[in-house]
Write an enzyme that holds these catalytic residues in place. Structure first.
Site, PDB file in Angstrom:
ATOM      1  N   GLY A  94       0.801  -1.232   0.000  1.00 46.61           N
ATOM      2  CA  GLY A  94       0.000   0.000   0.000  1.00 46.61           C
ATOM      3  C   GLY A  94       0.828   1.274   0.000  1.00 46.61           C
ATOM      4  O   GLY A  94       0.325   2.340   0.339  1.00 46.61           O
ATOM      5  N   HIS A 101       9.079   6.162   4.493  1.00 40.46           N
ATOM      6  CA  HIS A 101       8.501   7.049   5.510  1.00 40.46           C
ATOM      7  C   HIS A 101       7.815   6.226   6.583  1.00 40.46           C
ATOM      8  O   HIS A 101       7.217   5.188   6.298  1.00 40.46           O
ATOM      9  CB  HIS A 101       7.525   8.065   4.912  1.00 40.46           C
ATOM     10  CG  HIS A 101       6.488   7.481   4.002  1.00 40.46           C
ATOM     11  ND1 HIS A 101       6.769   7.129   2.690  1.00 40.46           N
ATOM     12  CD2 HIS A 101       5.181   7.185   4.198  1.00 40.46           C
ATOM     13  CE1 HIS A 101       5.668   6.654   2.129  1.00 40.46           C
ATOM     14  NE2 HIS A 101       4.692   6.655   3.024  1.00 40.46           N
TER      15      HIS A 101
HETATM   16  P1  DGP Z   1       1.915   5.860   1.799  1.00 40.98           P
HETATM   17  O1  DGP Z   1       0.592   5.360   1.309  1.00 40.98           O
HETATM   18  O2  DGP Z   1       2.422   5.079   2.995  1.00 40.98           O
HETATM   19  O3  DGP Z   1       2.920   5.988   0.688  1.00 40.98           O
HETATM   20  O4  DGP Z   1       1.613   7.314   2.354  1.00 40.98           O
HETATM   21  C1  DGP Z   1       1.971   8.489   1.719  1.00 40.98           C
HETATM   22  C2  DGP Z   1       1.447   9.625   2.563  1.00 40.98           C
HETATM   23  O5  DGP Z   1       2.064  10.816   2.127  1.00 40.98           O
HETATM   24  C3  DGP Z   1      -0.067   9.855   2.458  1.00 40.98           C
HETATM   25  O6  DGP Z   1      -0.653   9.653   3.748  1.00 40.98           O
HETATM   26  C4  DGP Z   1      -0.219  11.300   2.027  1.00 40.98           C
HETATM   27  C5  DGP Z   1       1.154  11.880   2.248  1.00 40.98           C
HETATM   28  N1  DGP Z   1       1.550  12.859   1.253  1.00 40.98           N
HETATM   29  C6  DGP Z   1       1.603  12.672  -0.083  1.00 40.98           C
HETATM   30  N2  DGP Z   1       2.018  13.796  -0.692  1.00 40.98           N
HETATM   31  C7  DGP Z   1       2.263  14.700   0.306  1.00 40.98           C
HETATM   32  C8  DGP Z   1       2.737  16.054   0.307  1.00 40.98           C
HETATM   33  O7  DGP Z   1       3.033  16.663  -0.732  1.00 40.98           O
HETATM   34  N3  DGP Z   1       2.848  16.669   1.515  1.00 40.98           N
HETATM   35  C9  DGP Z   1       2.550  16.017   2.677  1.00 40.98           C
HETATM   36  N4  DGP Z   1       2.669  16.713   3.817  1.00 40.98           N
HETATM   37  N5  DGP Z   1       2.103  14.746   2.715  1.00 40.98           N
HETATM   38  C10 DGP Z   1       1.970  14.102   1.536  1.00 40.98           C
END
Ligand code: DGP
Length: 113
Positions: A94, A101
């Site tokens: 997912g 991260h």
């Molecule tokens: P995952 O599904 O584990 O790859 O989660 C990616 C997360 O990253 C998702 O919860 C939304 C967050 N996200 C994506 N793009 C950005 C962004 O440009 N800024 C921030 N603060 N969060 C982001």
């Protein structure tokens, strides 16, 4: 090493703004743009590591630093009764953003009481 077109590398370089929770030379923590809980932030390495599946033995200290920051930052963000940590890995895990991260989620969850 960072990638030009990776969204989290861009955040690490300050090219895309973020709501920062913590920063040092190696690690950045910032609030998730699409929070799934009252507290929801991400901890990333500044260097590009694609996912937990790409971690090598020599990354152990960096990973240890990231995990070691979790309790301090969770407290700082207001998690007084615990928190959840999630590392989505790869397509079947997912993972949407291909830069390692750690999600930290917490805060009051009234629907659980
Ligand atoms: P995952 O599904 O584990 O790859 O989660 C990616 C997360 O990253 C998702 O919860 C939304 C967050 N996200 C994506 N793009 C950005 C962004 O440009 N800024 C921030 N603060 N969060 C982001």
């Amino acid at each position: 090493m960072q990638l030009d077109d990776c969204i989290f590398c861009k955040i690490a370089r300050g090219e895309i703004p973020s709501s920062k929770v913590y920063e040092d030379d190696d690690v950045l923590a910032f609030r998730d743009i699409n929070p799934k809980a009252p507290v929801h932030f991400l901890i990333i390495p500044k260097q590009h590591i694609e996912s937990l599946a790409a971690v090598r033995p020599e990354d152990a200290a960096l990973l240890g630093k990231m995990i070691g920051l979790v309790p301090q930052l969770a407290r700082q963000e207001g998690c007084v009764n615990g928190f959840r940590t999630v590392i989505n890995t790869g397509r079947d895990g997912g993972q949407e953003v291909p830069h390692l991260h750690i999600h930290v989620l917490g805060g009051p969850q009234p629907w659980k009481h």
